[in-house]
Design an enzyme around this catalytic site. Structure first.
Site, PDB file in Angstrom:
ATOM      1  CG  ASP A 155      -6.024  10.887  -5.933  1.00  0.00           C
ATOM      2  OD1 ASP A 155      -6.025  10.168  -5.127  1.00  0.00           O
ATOM      3  OD2 ASP A 155      -6.948  11.379  -6.473  1.00  0.00           O
ATOM      4  CG  ASP A 202      -6.575   8.049   6.073  1.00  0.00           C
ATOM      5  OD1 ASP A 202      -6.541   8.469   7.542  1.00  0.00           O
ATOM      6  OD2 ASP A 202      -6.462   8.982   5.339  1.00  0.00           O
ATOM      7  CD  GLU A 233      -3.111   0.225   0.252  1.00  0.00           C
ATOM      8  OE1 GLU A 233      -2.634   1.125  -0.716  1.00  0.00           O
ATOM      9  OE2 GLU A 233      -4.357   0.373   0.169  1.00  0.00           O
TER      10      GLU A 233
HETATM   11  C1  PRP Z   1      -5.996   5.058  -0.870  1.00  0.00           C
HETATM   12  C2  PRP Z   1      -4.794   4.137  -0.204  1.00  0.00           C
HETATM   13  C3  PRP Z   1      -5.326   3.278   0.311  1.00  0.00           C
HETATM   14  C4  PRP Z   1      -6.586   3.826   0.982  1.00  0.00           C
HETATM   15  C5  PRP Z   1      -6.195   4.335   2.493  1.00  0.00           C
HETATM   16  O1  PRP Z   1      -6.548   4.701  -1.880  1.00  0.00           O
HETATM   17  O2  PRP Z   1      -4.138   3.720  -1.434  1.00  0.00           O
HETATM   18  O3  PRP Z   1      -5.935   2.082  -0.545  1.00  0.00           O
HETATM   19  O4  PRP Z   1      -6.610   5.183   0.453  1.00  0.00           O
HETATM   20  O5  PRP Z   1      -7.226   4.781   3.225  1.00  0.00           O
HETATM   21  P1  PRP Z   1      -7.820   4.022   4.257  1.00  0.00           P
HETATM   22  O6  PRP Z   1      -6.900   3.272   5.203  1.00  0.00           O
HETATM   23  O7  PRP Z   1      -8.729   5.321   4.909  1.00  0.00           O
HETATM   24  O8  PRP Z   1      -9.154   2.922   3.903  1.00  0.00           O
HETATM   25  P2  PRP Z   1      -7.789   5.765  -2.592  1.00  0.00           P
HETATM   26  O9  PRP Z   1      -9.043   5.154  -2.198  1.00  0.00           O
HETATM   27  O10 PRP Z   1      -7.456   7.107  -2.484  1.00  0.00           O
HETATM   28  O11 PRP Z   1      -7.462   5.279  -4.221  1.00  0.00           O
HETATM   29  P3  PRP Z   1      -6.507   5.382  -5.146  1.00  0.00           P
HETATM   30  O12 PRP Z   1      -5.182   4.601  -4.551  1.00  0.00           O
HETATM   31  O13 PRP Z   1      -6.925   5.007  -6.387  1.00  0.00           O
HETATM   32  O14 PRP Z   1      -5.895   6.858  -5.151  1.00  0.00           O
END
Ligand code: PRP
Length: 188
Positions: free
Chosen positions: A167, A111, A107
């Protein structure tokens, strides 16, 4: 929007750089070395969750010097209103079975941990021999799900960051560092 030589794209949008590009690259090489040592002889499968982690994946793979395989999954959240529910939909699955494999999920950032929690549950049901997680960035203050990390590059404060795959409304993933945007750029 076009930028003159005096004002680059980055100058126009970046407020603070939290992790410079060279620090990221050093950390990626260090994690790559550890993976090479820990998974030697295990033919691991590294799985990237699109799209953000593809940037890390590309650099990390080149820092690993043992035989590995790679695969990708893509998921989508059900929208901003339900984001905190952690309910996601798989829009691209793994190409092959992971039964009995040593799987390492990669990852870019963790978050709340809810996305990963969902994916981990899904993959555990497919009976891998081992299932671990590596992330470049971690925001422990925002965690809602209990996730144990085998590799963790940097802990971050609770600030909205972009760059190196992260992003804002689909943009700024191509900045080579992790940074905070100017308030004028970010309008939630
Ligand atoms: C981001 C990151 C994780 C997720 C983390 O992806 O790559 O997959 O958020 O957040 P969390 O721990 O609160 O669940 P995102 O949904 O922004 O998609 P992307 O990678 O396509 O930008």
């Amino acid at each position: 929007m076009a930028f003159s030589h005096a004002q680059t794209f980055a100058d126009a949008v970046v407020s603070d750089i939290l992790i410079p590009a060279d620090e990221i690259q050093r950390k990626v090489v260090e994690i790559g070395r550890r993976i090479s040592r820990d998974y030697d002889g295990l033919n691991p499968l590294l799985v990237s969750i699109l799209k953000g982690s593809s940037f890390l994946m590309a650099d990390l793979l080149r820092a690993i010097d043992i035989p590995i395989e790679v695969d990708f999954i893509a998921i989508t959240n059900y929208g901003p209103a339900t984001r905190s529910s952690g309910v996601v939909r798989l829009i691209k699955d793994l190409d092959r079975s992971i039964e009995n494999r040593h799987v390492l999920l990669i990852e870019d950032i963790i978050d709340t941990g809810l996305t990963l929690n969902y994916v981990l549950k899904l993959l555990r049901g497919r009976h891998p021999r081992a299932l671990d997680v590596g992330t470049l960035l971690n925001k422990p203050a925002r965690r809602l799900a209990n996730i144990s990390l085998r590799y963790n590059g940097f802990d971050l404060p609770d600030r909205f960051v972009v760059g190196y795959g992260l992003d804002f409304q689909g943009r700024y993933r191509n900045l080579p560092y992790v940074c905070v945007l100017k308030p004028s750029v970010v309008s939630f």
